[in-house]
Structure formats: C-alpha cells, structure tokens
Design an enzyme around this catalytic site. Structure first.
Site, mmCIF file in Angstrom:
data_model
loop_
_atom_site.group_PDB
_atom_site.id
_atom_site.type_symbol
_atom_site.label_atom_id
_atom_site.label_comp_id
_atom_site.label_asym_id
_atom_site.label_seq_id
_atom_site.Cartn_x
_atom_site.Cartn_y
_atom_site.Cartn_z
ATOM 1 N N GLY A 196 -17.939 3.938 36.268
ATOM 2 C CA GLY A 196 -19.095 4.823 36.099
ATOM 3 C C GLY A 196 -18.680 6.229 35.706
ATOM 4 N N PHE A 197 -19.671 7.066 35.534
ATOM 5 C CA PHE A 197 -19.448 8.471 35.158
ATOM 6 C C PHE A 197 -18.561 9.168 36.196
ATOM 7 C CE2 PHE A 197 -21.732 12.737 35.735
ATOM 8 C CZ PHE A 197 -20.921 13.419 34.843
ATOM 9 N N ALA B 217 -20.337 8.231 48.410
ATOM 10 C CA ALA B 217 -21.123 9.067 47.497
ATOM 11 C C ALA B 217 -22.593 8.960 47.858
ATOM 12 C CB ALA B 217 -20.900 8.605 46.054
ATOM 13 N N ASN C 154 -19.574 -3.785 53.271
ATOM 14 C CA ASN C 154 -18.332 -4.480 52.901
ATOM 15 C C ASN C 154 -17.181 -3.493 52.661
ATOM 16 O OD1 ASN C 154 -19.511 -6.994 53.116
ATOM 17 N ND2 ASN C 154 -20.152 -7.049 50.962
ATOM 18 N N TYR D 2 -33.532 3.359 45.495
ATOM 19 C CA TYR D 2 -32.317 4.185 45.483
ATOM 20 C C TYR D 2 -32.246 5.045 46.743
ATOM 21 C CZ TYR D 2 -28.814 7.445 43.583
ATOM 22 O OH TYR D 2 -27.690 8.215 43.360
ATOM 23 N N LYS E 227 -29.493 4.684 49.776
ATOM 24 C CA LYS E 227 -28.532 5.753 50.052
ATOM 25 C C LYS E 227 -28.682 6.265 51.486
ATOM 26 C CE LYS E 227 -26.224 6.297 46.114
ATOM 27 N NZ LYS E 227 -24.747 6.186 46.044
ATOM 28 N N THR F 39 -23.838 -1.086 35.411
ATOM 29 C CA THR F 39 -24.157 0.157 34.687
ATOM 30 C C THR F 39 -22.885 0.896 34.271
ATOM 31 O OG1 THR F 39 -24.352 1.455 36.724
ATOM 32 C CG2 THR F 39 -26.374 0.466 35.855
ATOM 33 N N GLY F 40 -21.747 0.478 34.780
ATOM 34 C CA GLY F 40 -20.476 1.098 34.391
ATOM 35 C C GLY F 40 -20.112 0.716 32.967
#
Ligand code: UDP
Length: 316
Positions: free
Chosen positions: A13-14, A116, A101, A147, A151, A38-39
């Site tokens: 990823g970014f 993150a 995990n 999301y 998180k 998405t990576g």
C-alpha cells in the site's frame, strides 16, 4: 537500533511501502504481507533485488505464522472511502480477524507491535482540534462505519493484548496523508485534484468546499510512526499535520502548484463526510519530539512528478 526481523502487513500500500523503505534503509529485514486487494506491486518494484526484503501474497484474516518476528507493523486495510465502501465486509474482517491474527504473531514471538489507526476514530468530530482523549462521534451504521468501526475495534483489540497479554503495543492515529504512491484513482481529494488538474479537467469539489482536512506529507508521517514504534507509549498518538485547509483552498493550491487553469465544479457531499479535521499533536511533540516539517505546497511539488508519471502510464 540493532537489525531486526520486521513484519509489515499492507506492505504494497501507499503507507506500507514507504514504511518498508524506511525500515530497510535503517538496516532491518522486512517481510511484507499483502493480499493486493488495494495494494499495488508497483509500489515495491524497486525492492525486487533487495535481499533483506520479501513479499508474501497473503490474506491476514486467516491465522498465519511466518516464524520468528521481532516487530509487527499492522498497516493492512482498504483506506480510501471508495475502496472501503466497495470492500465493506473485507474491511471489517481485516480490521477485526486480521488485527487479532497479527496480535497473535506478536504475542507468540514477544514482538513489538504498532497498529495503523486513524482520525476516523473521531468520526465527524465535535471537539476541534482532535485530541486523543476525545472518544469520537461516529455513525455505527452509516457508509463509513465499515472502516471506522473496524479501526475502533482494532484499537480495543490492541489495548486488550497489551493489558491481558503484555504485548508491547503502539497505536498511531493517522490523519490525511499524501505523497508519491497514492493511487491516482483512489478517489481521495489530493489524488483526484492532482490528476484532474494535470489533465486539464474540472476539479470536483464535494459539497461547498468549506469542510476542512489537514494534510501530512508521507515522509513526515513515517518519521512520526517510527519514533512512536520505539517509544514506551501504549495509548493512541495523533500523527498528522495541524495545518488545516478547506477543500476549496486545497483545490486552489493544487491549481497553483500544477499551473492548471481547470474550472472548479461542485458535486453533492457524500453522507457522513466529516465537516472538519485537524490533529492536536501536543502528545506527539511531547512524547516523541516530533512535528511535521513539510508544508502542503512543498509536499504537492514533491508529488508532482509522480502524478504526471501516473497519467502518462494510464491516460484518461
Ligand atoms: N473531496 C472532494 N472532491 C474529491 C474528493 C474528495 O471535495 O474529488 C472531499 C471529500 O468529500 C472530503 C475531503 O475532500 O470532504 C477529503 O476526502 P478524502 O476522500 O480524501 O478522505 P477523507 O478525509 O474524507 O477520508
């Protein structure tokens, strides 16, 4: 720091790929894991011949064991609003089973752990700027909930593994970040505006453009994260740039940096789009001696070549 064996999830990823670069530059060995939902492998292409780096295409929502690891950076998740709404259930799973995990790996090997997290934990905040002690204003059933709640669950899981299992954990709440390797089509404001400006297309503002964001350049963010990973702090720390911009101001800055003469057009505001967002970084300053150095204009200039190359590679 002595050389260590480090696991980075979301490595393609970014942020994950920039983190891998910094860890390798510091002399560590890095195992990157990504399921590439998405990576983008292109973000890691320059590491093809790096002996201290390997990438495993793997979904962390299933338990896994890659052998002895000294540190885990858990960066796996769809992260842009269009990606996580497209991949809603996957986002919930990676932020729940996936986080557990990775925590189990850290627990098994006595490894350090950094997760993150995000300013989205604050939702559409009633407290401004956002301090870490603010619990947030999150819609648990809205379009962003896949999301935000994943998180927030992850933060609870990380604190539980610290409290009940003694894992040496860290939580970074990341605010809007930009720079090279942002996916040009991820729908985010900086990537959309840069691509639109460079193609001479209208810049699409959602709502009236009075909503605010505070944009951090990627190298500043990674510096803050690495400092946090080495600190004894277990509670969340905001890392972001407190320079706050309205989306309209941001559009004008991008027109100025690119020299584009695109018009600005207005589209409806998506549901639950936060009206303002700005980190209070007092804790980061005090605990980590960190603050961002790169102003939006300079960071946009540093990102120009990358976005130009994206457009050449993939014309409209
Ligand atoms: N936005 C916009 N035009 C775009 C993309 C985004 O006006 O083409 C707005 C969006 O509605 C939000 C802000 O820019 O208010 C930041 O959006 P982004 O998707 O980058 O991330 P968010 O901070 O909302 O997670």
């Amino acid at each position: 720091m002595m050389s260590r064996n480090i696991l980075v999830t979301g490595a393609a990823g970014f942020l994950g790929s920039h983190l891998c670069d910094s860890l390798l530059a510091a002399g560590h060995s890095v195992i990157g894991v990504d399921n590439l939902s998405t990576g983008n492998l292109a973000n890691l292409q320059h590491l093809d011949r790096e002996d201290r780096f390997s990438l495993l295409e793997k979904d962390i929502t299933k338990p896994f064991d890659l052998g002895k690891i000294d540190y885990v950076f858990n960066f796996a998740s769809p992260a842009s609003p269009i990606d996580y709404t497209r991949l809603g259930v996957e986002t919930l799973l990676v932020g729940s089973a996936g986080t557990i995990n990775t925590l189990d790996v850290a627990r098994k090997y006595g490894a350090g752990y950094l997760h993150a997290s995000t300013s989205e934990c604050y939702g559409d905040p009633e407290v401004h700027p956002q301090v870490e002690s603010y619990w947030g204003h999150v819609n648990p059933v809205g379009p962003r909930s896949v999301y935000d709640e994943a998180k927030r669950f992850s933060e609870a899981a990380v604190m539980a593994y610290h409290r009940y299992h003694g894992v040496d954990t860290h939580l970074v709440r990341i605010f809007n970040t930009y720079g090279p390797r942002l996916q040009p089509n991820d729908g985010r404001v900086i990537s959309n505006f840069m691509v639109q400006a460079l193609q001479g297309e209208p810049l699409t503002i959602y709502g009236d453009g009075s909503q605010t964001r505070s944009f951090c350049y990627v190298s500043d963010l990674i510096d803050g994260i690495l400092r946090l990973s080495r600190s004894p702090e277990h509670f969340p720390v905001n890392i972001g740039n407190p320079d706050e911009w309205t989306i309209l101001e941001c559009a004008r800055e991008i027109l100025s940096v690119t020299g584009a003469r695109s018009e600005i057009i207005f589209h409806p505001l998506p549901q639950d789009d936060p009206t303002r967002r700005r980190p209070d970084i007092t804790r980061a300053k005090e605990l980590l001696g960190w603050e961002p150095k790169i102003k939006l204009r300079h960071g946009l200039e540093k990102s120009l070549e990358y976005f130009k190359a994206c457009i050449v590679a993939r014309p409209a």
